[in-house]
Write an enzyme that holds these catalytic residues in place. Structure first.
Site, PDB file in Angstrom:
ATOM      1  N   GLN A   1      56.091  36.213  52.262  1.00 47.19           N
ATOM      2  CA  GLN A   1      57.013  36.668  51.223  1.00 47.19           C
ATOM      3  C   GLN A   1      57.983  37.705  51.740  1.00 47.19           C
ATOM      4  O   GLN A   1      57.823  38.270  52.826  1.00 47.19           O
ATOM      5  CB  GLN A   1      56.223  37.232  50.044  1.00 47.19           C
ATOM      6  CG  GLN A   1      55.317  38.407  50.396  1.00 47.19           C
ATOM      7  CD  GLN A   1      54.408  38.776  49.241  1.00 47.19           C
ATOM      8  OE1 GLN A   1      54.659  39.764  48.546  1.00 47.19           O
ATOM      9  NE2 GLN A   1      53.353  37.996  49.035  1.00 47.19           N
TER      10      GLN A   1
ATOM     11  N   HIS B   1      60.917  40.808  49.927  1.00 43.15           N
ATOM     12  CA  HIS B   1      61.373  41.492  48.728  1.00 43.15           C
ATOM     13  C   HIS B   1      62.869  41.789  48.842  1.00 43.15           C
ATOM     14  O   HIS B   1      63.369  42.093  49.925  1.00 43.15           O
ATOM     15  CB  HIS B   1      60.586  42.784  48.513  1.00 43.15           C
ATOM     16  CG  HIS B   1      59.111  42.572  48.486  1.00 43.15           C
ATOM     17  ND1 HIS B   1      58.502  41.678  47.632  1.00 43.15           N
ATOM     18  CD2 HIS B   1      58.109  43.114  49.234  1.00 43.15           C
ATOM     19  CE1 HIS B   1      57.192  41.696  47.838  1.00 43.15           C
ATOM     20  NE2 HIS B   1      56.932  42.547  48.805  1.00 43.15           N
TER      21      HIS B   1
ATOM     22  N   GLU C   1      57.631  48.782  50.101  1.00 46.09           N
ATOM     23  CA  GLU C   1      56.216  49.087  49.933  1.00 46.09           C
ATOM     24  C   GLU C   1      55.603  49.566  51.235  1.00 46.09           C
ATOM     25  O   GLU C   1      56.208  49.481  52.315  1.00 46.09           O
ATOM     26  CB  GLU C   1      55.456  47.859  49.412  1.00 46.09           C
ATOM     27  CG  GLU C   1      55.504  46.656  50.324  1.00 46.09           C
ATOM     28  CD  GLU C   1      54.931  45.395  49.664  1.00 46.09           C
ATOM     29  OE1 GLU C   1      55.148  45.211  48.452  1.00 46.09           O
ATOM     30  OE2 GLU C   1      54.277  44.622  50.373  1.00 46.09           O
TER      31      GLU C   1
ATOM     32  N   HIS D   1      56.680  39.006  55.442  1.00 44.87           N
ATOM     33  CA  HIS D   1      55.334  39.493  55.729  1.00 44.87           C
ATOM     34  C   HIS D   1      54.297  38.700  54.942  1.00 44.87           C
ATOM     35  O   HIS D   1      54.623  38.000  53.976  1.00 44.87           O
ATOM     36  CB  HIS D   1      55.206  40.985  55.398  1.00 44.87           C
ATOM     37  CG  HIS D   1      55.457  41.306  53.959  1.00 44.87           C
ATOM     38  ND1 HIS D   1      56.720  41.455  53.430  1.00 44.87           N
ATOM     39  CD2 HIS D   1      54.607  41.510  52.905  1.00 44.87           C
ATOM     40  CE1 HIS D   1      56.647  41.728  52.156  1.00 44.87           C
ATOM     41  NE2 HIS D   1      55.371  41.765  51.791  1.00 44.87           N
TER      42      HIS D   1
ATOM     43  N   ARG E   1      58.953  33.924  47.769  1.00 43.39           N
ATOM     44  CA  ARG E   1      57.930  33.365  48.648  1.00 43.39           C
ATOM     45  C   ARG E   1      58.540  32.411  49.667  1.00 43.39           C
ATOM     46  O   ARG E   1      59.522  31.732  49.388  1.00 43.39           O
ATOM     47  CB  ARG E   1      56.848  32.678  47.822  1.00 43.39           C
ATOM     48  CG  ARG E   1      56.070  33.655  46.958  1.00 43.39           C
ATOM     49  CD  ARG E   1      55.057  32.988  46.054  1.00 43.39           C
ATOM     50  NE  ARG E   1      54.285  33.994  45.326  1.00 43.39           N
ATOM     51  CZ  ARG E   1      54.688  34.560  44.196  1.00 43.39           C
ATOM     52  NH1 ARG E   1      55.845  34.198  43.655  1.00 43.39           N
ATOM     53  NH2 ARG E   1      53.940  35.475  43.607  1.00 43.39           N
TER      54      ARG E   1
END
Length: 427
Positions: free
Chosen positions: A96, A98, A133, A275, A294
């Site tokens: 995936q 972001h 994140e 990642h 994804r």
């Protein structure tokens, strides 16, 4: 301060025991993938003593400045800008990426205008926020993160081609290796990635044939720390194919860095970083978003054009994140994002006199604290709150500063606040 009740997400890839064992409670019997601690609208925490229907999100909304601080509200709006999770991966998560903040805002607005239901399986943007994140390992933690240098990936595909010699599948791996040898690094990564993610029957066949070839050569391919990096990368192909046969993400893994984090080690994941978490238990912190595009290792929707627009095609290395000590002795993990920082509070049992200096809780705006071993007492100008193992709390900005008095058995706890404050971590 508010003691919190939190939501456990039972995604299929979760461990049935790791989170329960960490927090000292009985397992539910279902996969326990993520414990969410925060105010995200999908699963907001509940103040334990609040009135019926009150969530942490509604509590914050009643007085955002008191809860979050004026600086946080100015920077992120009247919402808690981060989400804390305990994550336990028993099997690999999806490959995936972001989005950047601007792309998330535009994508969310476009899907809202088009009337795409937020729960629709083909929806890309669940909210208008980005999702940088970080993950801190509590146990040995395995992951894929970011692109390898194209030349390294090309060598892996060439080695795989040798294992596939004489088969139709070798044509696919040979072609990908050739693309990765191109003179322009970003374009080499982009074209090789697109060749695999867009591939049809020939790529699916190459995935399955590659996994079979790696298994056949298992005696010469190690999966432990004694094996070479190339051996481990090829072994990953076989491991992922067991869970996701024929999935292009299996071969895409050869383009990514294989990362092994020891307990206490951390890495951060900026927008555009491809990642996948493979296994392990960790503390995850992110901007308060659930936006995920994804790229494989999943039965869920993959929007290939949007994925390729979102991925950053470069190979800067693994973004590991070392802690540093503040002027007040706080152990802080400070990624290059303003939405959050993570504090680790770990102390052993008290000495014979039972005396120990309290630990200042890093707080720039609101803070969330989670105890995973031992106990501590949070002490603010407005009162005290005891947290036992497995308990968590929300400390509004208006109650800062907070001190953590460690229980006699010692403690391992984590505190999250924004990254807006000075290096000391105190507002």
């Amino acid at each position: 301060m508010y003691l919190l009740t939190n939501t456990l997400r039972d995604y299929a890839w979760g461990s049935t025991s790791a989170i329960a064992e960490l927090l000292g409670r009985e397992p539910t019997g279902r996969p326990e993938a993520e414990l969410w601690i925060g105010a995200h609208p999908d699963a907001p925490s509940l103040p334990a003593d609040g009135p019926d229907g009150e969530t942490l999100a509604s509590l914050i909304a009643s007085d955002p400045v008191a809860a979050l601080g004026a600086e946080s509200v100015a920077a992120f709006g009247p919402r808690l800008p981060y989400l804390l999770k305990v994550l336990a991966a028993e099997s690999p998560l999806s490959l995936q990426v972001h989005p950047r903040l601007e792309a998330a805002k535009a994508g969310f607005a476009a899907e809202e205008a088009a009337g795409v239901a937020r729960t629709a399986p083909h929806r890309n943007y669940k909210d208008d926020n980005h999702k940088p994140e970080m993950i801190l390992a509590l146990t040995p933690f395995e992951a894929l993160s970011g692109f390898r240098p194209p030349s390294e990936s090309a060598a892996l595909f060439e080695r795989l081609t040798a294992l596939l010699a004489g088969s139709d599948a070798a044509e696919v791996t040979e072609q990908v290796a050739e693309l990765l040898r191109g003179p322009d690094e970003p374009e080499s990564l982009r074209t090789a990635f697109a060749r695999l993610i867009n591939g049809g029957a020939d790529v699916r066949e190459a995935v399955d044939s590659s996994a079979a070839a790696v298994r056949a050569a298992a005696r010469s391919i190690g999966t432990d720390s004694a094996g070479s990096a190339a051996d481990r990368a090829l072994a990953t192909v076989a491991d992922l194919a067991d869970a996701y046969p024929s999935d292009p993400g299996v071969l895409l893994s050869l383009m990514l860095n294989r990362v092994s984090l020891a307990p206490g080690e951390a890495m951060y994941l900026p927008a555009g970083n491809v990642h996948a978490y493979l296994s392990g238990l960790g503390i995850e912190v992110m901007a308060a978003s659930d936006n995920v595009l994804r790229g494989g290792l999943t039965p869920k929707h993959v929007d290939i054009p949007e994925l390729i627009r979102t991925v950053v095609f470069d190979a800067p290395g693994v973004p590991l994140l070392a802690p540093h000590e503040s002027a007040l002795g706080q152990q802080l993990y400070r990624p290059p994002f303003t939405e959050f920082q993570l504090q680790r509070i770990e102390l052993g049992p008290a000495d014979g006199a039972g005396l120990r200096e309290p630990v200042p809780v890093a707080q720039a705006g609101a803070a969330v604290v989670l105890v995973v071993r031992g106990s501590l007492t949070l002490d603010t100008p407005k009162g005290d709150l005891v947290l036992a193992r497995g308990e968590s709390a929300f400390i509004p900005d208006a109650e800062a500063p907070a001190l953590a008095h460690v229980g006699p058995e010692g403690v391992l706890a984590f505190a999250v606040t924004t990254g807006l404050g000075p290096e000391s971590g105190l507002a």
